[in-house]
Motif scaffolding. Structure first.
Motif, PDB file in Angstrom:
ATOM      1  N   LYS A  76       0.848  13.288  -5.482  1.00 19.63           N
ATOM      2  CA  LYS A  76       0.332  12.120  -4.756  1.00 19.63           C
ATOM      3  C   LYS A  76      -1.175  11.950  -4.959  1.00 19.63           C
ATOM      4  CE  LYS A  76       2.391  11.214  -0.648  1.00 19.63           C
ATOM      5  NZ  LYS A  76       2.889  11.513   0.714  1.00 19.63           N
ATOM      6  N   THR A 129      -5.089   6.721  -0.155  1.00 19.34           N
ATOM      7  CA  THR A 129      -5.015   8.154   0.104  1.00 19.34           C
ATOM      8  C   THR A 129      -3.589   8.608  -0.166  1.00 19.34           C
ATOM      9  OG1 THR A 129      -4.467   7.811   2.426  1.00 19.34           O
ATOM     10  CG2 THR A 129      -6.808   8.045   1.881  1.00 19.34           C
ATOM     11  N   GLU A 187      -1.631  10.195   1.620  1.00 18.15           N
ATOM     12  CA  GLU A 187      -0.801  10.045   2.813  1.00 18.15           C
ATOM     13  C   GLU A 187      -0.158   8.661   2.915  1.00 18.15           C
ATOM     14  OE1 GLU A 187      -3.588  13.093   2.843  1.00 18.15           O
ATOM     15  OE2 GLU A 187      -4.154  10.992   3.027  1.00 18.15           O
ATOM     16  N   LYS A 188      -0.767   7.648   2.324  1.00 16.00           N
ATOM     17  CA  LYS A 188      -0.233   6.280   2.396  1.00 16.00           C
ATOM     18  C   LYS A 188       0.891   6.036   1.393  1.00 16.00           C
ATOM     19  CE  LYS A 188      -4.461   4.124   4.092  1.00 16.00           C
ATOM     20  NZ  LYS A 188      -5.505   3.136   3.780  1.00 16.00           N
ATOM     21  N   LYS A 193       4.378   6.443  -0.153  1.00 15.10           N
ATOM     22  CA  LYS A 193       5.710   6.824   0.337  1.00 15.10           C
ATOM     23  C   LYS A 193       6.608   7.178  -0.845  1.00 15.10           C
ATOM     24  CE  LYS A 193       4.355   5.856   4.435  1.00 15.10           C
ATOM     25  NZ  LYS A 193       3.542   6.891   5.005  1.00 15.10           N
TER      26      LYS A 193
END
Length: 146
Positions: free
Chosen positions: A54, A70, A72-73, A75
């Motif tokens: 990622k 980032t 974390e965004k 999916k």
């Protein structure tokens, strides 16, 4: 050939991460430079040795489009195993939906891409796509057509 599970004797040389970057139901398509296939592809790139997938995709997204994201965004969608005559590749797919009434500003590196467009699912399938991407689009139809 594209596989959902690694076939026998699958020895990947390259790990690639790609992103369906979606804005208002359309996916960002990048037209690769003439020296790099002269075809259309998603935001994607090679994950560097020791790099988290990622994190590598977020880096590639910035390098290819100027969009900051980032890890974390992003999916997770799935991982496919792609066999070429000369190599095997692991292909990780992610999705990132961007908000706003206007699409984000795209800044292309002319050494990598010559153009971009926001395409519906059907429009994207009409483009001259990089090898295997049509199969990915068909496989991921449910996340692209809403």
């Amino acid at each position: 050939m594209i596989f959902t599970q690694a076939p026998d004797n699958f020895a990947f040389d390259i790990e690639v991460a790609a992103c369906y970057l979606i804005h208002q139901g359309k996916v960002l398509m990048l037209h690769r430079a003439k020296h790099d296939g002269d075809c259309w592809a998603l935001v994607a790139g090679t994950v560097e040795e020791g790099e988290e997938v990622k994190a590598g995709l977020a880096r590639e997204m910035f390098e290819e489009t100027g969009i900051v994201s980032t890890p974390e965004k992003l999916k997770y969608v799935d991982t496919l195993h792609v066999r070429f005559p000369e190599s095997d590749i692991v292909y990780h797919s992610y999705i990132l939906c961007v908000d706003g009434s206007e699409p984000p500003q795209i800044t292309l590196d002319p050494n990598e891409h010559q153009d971009f467009q926001w395409s519906t699912f059907d429009e994207a399938l009409q483009l001259e796509l990089i090898y295997g991407l049509e199969g990915c689009f068909e496989r991921h139809r449910d996340i692209l057509v809403r």
